[in-house]
Scaffold this motif. Structure first.
Motif, short mmCIF file in Angstrom:
data_model
loop_
_atom_site.label_atom_id
_atom_site.label_comp_id
_atom_site.label_asym_id
_atom_site.label_seq_id
_atom_site.Cartn_x
_atom_site.Cartn_y
_atom_site.Cartn_z
N GLN A 23 0.84 -1.20 0.00
CA GLN A 23 0.00 0.00 0.00
C GLN A 23 0.87 1.26 0.00
N ARG A 24 1.91 1.26 0.82
CA ARG A 24 2.83 2.42 0.85
C ARG A 24 3.54 2.59 -0.50
N ARG A 25 3.95 1.49 -1.08
CA ARG A 25 4.63 1.56 -2.38
C ARG A 25 3.70 2.14 -3.45
N LEU A 26 2.42 1.73 -3.42
CA LEU A 26 1.47 2.26 -4.39
C LEU A 26 1.29 3.77 -4.23
N ILE A 27 1.28 4.26 -3.01
CA ILE A 27 1.16 5.70 -2.79
C ILE A 27 2.35 6.43 -3.42
N VAL A 28 3.54 5.89 -3.25
CA VAL A 28 4.74 6.51 -3.85
C VAL A 28 4.65 6.47 -5.37
N LEU A 29 4.27 5.34 -5.92
CA LEU A 29 4.16 5.20 -7.37
C LEU A 29 3.08 6.12 -7.93
N ALA A 30 1.93 6.17 -7.27
CA ALA A 30 0.84 7.02 -7.73
C ALA A 30 1.20 8.50 -7.64
N THR A 31 1.89 8.88 -6.58
CA THR A 31 2.32 10.27 -6.43
C THR A 31 3.31 10.65 -7.52
N THR A 32 4.21 9.75 -7.83
CA THR A 32 5.18 9.99 -8.89
C THR A 32 4.49 10.11 -10.24
N MET A 33 3.53 9.22 -10.51
CA MET A 33 2.77 9.30 -11.76
C MET A 33 2.01 10.61 -11.86
N LEU A 34 1.40 11.02 -10.76
CA LEU A 34 0.65 12.27 -10.73
C LEU A 34 1.58 13.46 -10.98
N ALA A 35 2.75 13.46 -10.38
CA ALA A 35 3.71 14.56 -10.59
C ALA A 35 4.15 14.61 -12.05
N LEU A 36 4.45 13.47 -12.64
CA LEU A 36 4.88 13.43 -14.04
C LEU A 36 3.79 13.92 -14.99
N THR A 37 2.58 13.42 -14.81
CA THR A 37 1.50 13.82 -15.71
C THR A 37 1.09 15.27 -15.46
#
Length: 146
Positions: A119-133
């Motif tokens: 769950q923590r890893r998904l938050i990091v990945l999703a935040t990174t995706m959101l920042a990139l997009t």
């Protein structure tokens, strides 16, 4: 014609950014608060919410890519901004691929002890995706005003 393609492109990009932001900042925190320590219930509902969305997002990414290429062909004077946007979106797409075809299967079959780290890893990945997009979206706005 350019305005129509730009509206479609920006609208699709806004849908991707908005969907990720809503999930990250509204849905995920509410699920965490609602289920509290009940990880199994939270994971079950999260899987139900996410079910069937993978191919919708793949289609959205394809439409963003296609409309972006059409815009680039119509107006190539600031091609470098579009190249940077494309690179950012390619990185976000790579993260999406990882989340969809690697992370989620691991999460679905994870033991109760493994779930919190995933769950923590998904938050990091999703935040990174959101920042990139989000950055790619901002660059698109900048490109219009150059």
């Amino acid at each position: 014609m350019t305005a129509l393609v730009a509206i479609i492109h920006a609208g699709l990009a806004a849908a991707w950014v908005g969907g990720m932001a809503y999930s990250l900042f509204v849905v995920q925190p509410k699920l965490k608060r609602y289920f509290g320590p009940d990880q199994e219930g939270r994971e079950t509902l999260t899987a139900v919410i996410a079910s069937g969305n993978r191919w919708k997002v793949v289609g959205l990414i394809a439409a963003i890519t296609l409309s972006g290429l059409v815009l680039l062909l119509m107006h190539s004077e600031h091609w470098w901004i579009h190249a940077v946007k494309g690179l950012l979106l390619l990185c976000a797409t790579g993260i999406f691929w990882y989340v969809s075809w690697r992370h989620w299967p691991r999460r679905v079959f994870a033991t109760a002890a493994e779930v919190p780290a995933l769950q923590r890893r998904l938050i990091v990945l999703a935040t990174t995706m959101l920042a990139l997009t989000g950055l790619a979206f901002a660059l698109g706005v900048v490109a219009v005003h150059l």
